[in-house]
Design a protein around this motif. Structure first.
Motif, short mmCIF file in Angstrom:
data_model
loop_
_atom_site.label_atom_id
_atom_site.label_comp_id
_atom_site.label_asym_id
_atom_site.label_seq_id
_atom_site.Cartn_x
_atom_site.Cartn_y
_atom_site.Cartn_z
N ASP A 1 22.84 -32.18 1.19
CA ASP A 1 23.76 -33.05 1.93
C ASP A 1 25.20 -32.59 1.76
O ASP A 1 25.46 -31.50 1.21
N THR A 2 26.15 -33.39 2.21
CA THR A 2 27.55 -32.99 2.16
C THR A 2 28.08 -32.86 0.74
O THR A 2 29.09 -32.19 0.50
N ILE B 1 18.29 -32.80 -0.47
CA ILE B 1 17.63 -33.74 0.43
C ILE B 1 16.13 -33.50 0.41
O ILE B 1 15.33 -34.41 0.25
#
Length: 225
Positions: free
Chosen positions: A132-133, A138
């Protein structure tokens, strides 16, 4: 009044673990606790020694497939299942850490996770870690399975999977069953093509790891990503 309790036998791993902690035990002794019993003429600790030698160390033992374990005299279905369960729990613990932390801040954990997944494979596999950012894991998925010499990996399919997972970044990893860790020309070409394809949809390729034996080589650390 005399006590009925007896001091712990220094040769008994369970008692020593409870009295002094797991750190004082040797690897064969820890294995003996898991195995519980040995075979005729071979105690649990001696069996632990034999297993470590047979598989070339703990990593080899804990990454062995069920068929290889069942072929060992003294390892029935129950003991084999216990060893496989320990291996899977270790993999899940590493995955848990990657889900809660930042992959860029823990490259050794990323390598350990990829080793736990890919090192046992006898044919070439390629997997992707979707992040993810915040660079937390994930999902990790197999994306290709090949022969002993190659696996077919299509950047377009990896991009589609990354978008499906809403990933902001990705780490690619594959194994070399030959044990040769050096990247091939095809490995470097795939890295370039995948990085370009991901950049078109604003997803970063952080690294490409090559697993060979008990080693994991980072192309990012070599400046090749």
């Amino acid at each position: 009044m005399a006590s009925n309790s007896r001091p712990a036998d220094p040769e008994r791993p369970r008692e020593r673990l409870l009295a002094h902690g797991a750190g004082v035990l040797t690897s064969p002794e820890l294995l003996a606790i898991v195995l519980r019993t040995g075979t005729r003429g071979c105690g649990a600790v001696a069996l632990g020694h034999r297993l470590i030698e047979r598989f070339g160390g703990l990593r080899g033992l804990l990454s062995a497939e069920a068929r290889a374990l069942l072929a060992i005299d003294g390892l029935g279905a129950a003991k084999t299942c216990e060893l496989l369960a320990i291996s899977e729990l270790n993999r899940r613990a590493l995955e848990e850490e990657l889900r809660s932390g930042h992959a860029l801040d823990q490259p050794q954990r990323v390598k350990s996770y990829c080793l736990s997944v890919l090192a046992p494979r006898r044919v070439e596999h390629c997997m992707a870690l979707y992040l993810d950012t915040q660079y937390r894991l994930i999902a990790g998925e197999d994306i290709a399975r090949g022969t002993l010499s190659q696996a077919s990996v299509y950047p377009r399919e990896i991009v589609k999977a990354a978008l499906r997972h809403h990933a902001a970044a990705l780490i690619l990893a594959h194994n070399h069953p030959s044990g040769v860790a050096e990247p091939s020309t095809a490995d470097l070409a795939l890295t370039r093509h995948l990085k370009q394809a991901l950049a078109l949809v604003d997803i970063r390729l952080l690294d490409h790891l090559i697993v060979a034996g008990d080693m994991a080589i980072s192309l990012a650390e070599r400046g090749q990503v």
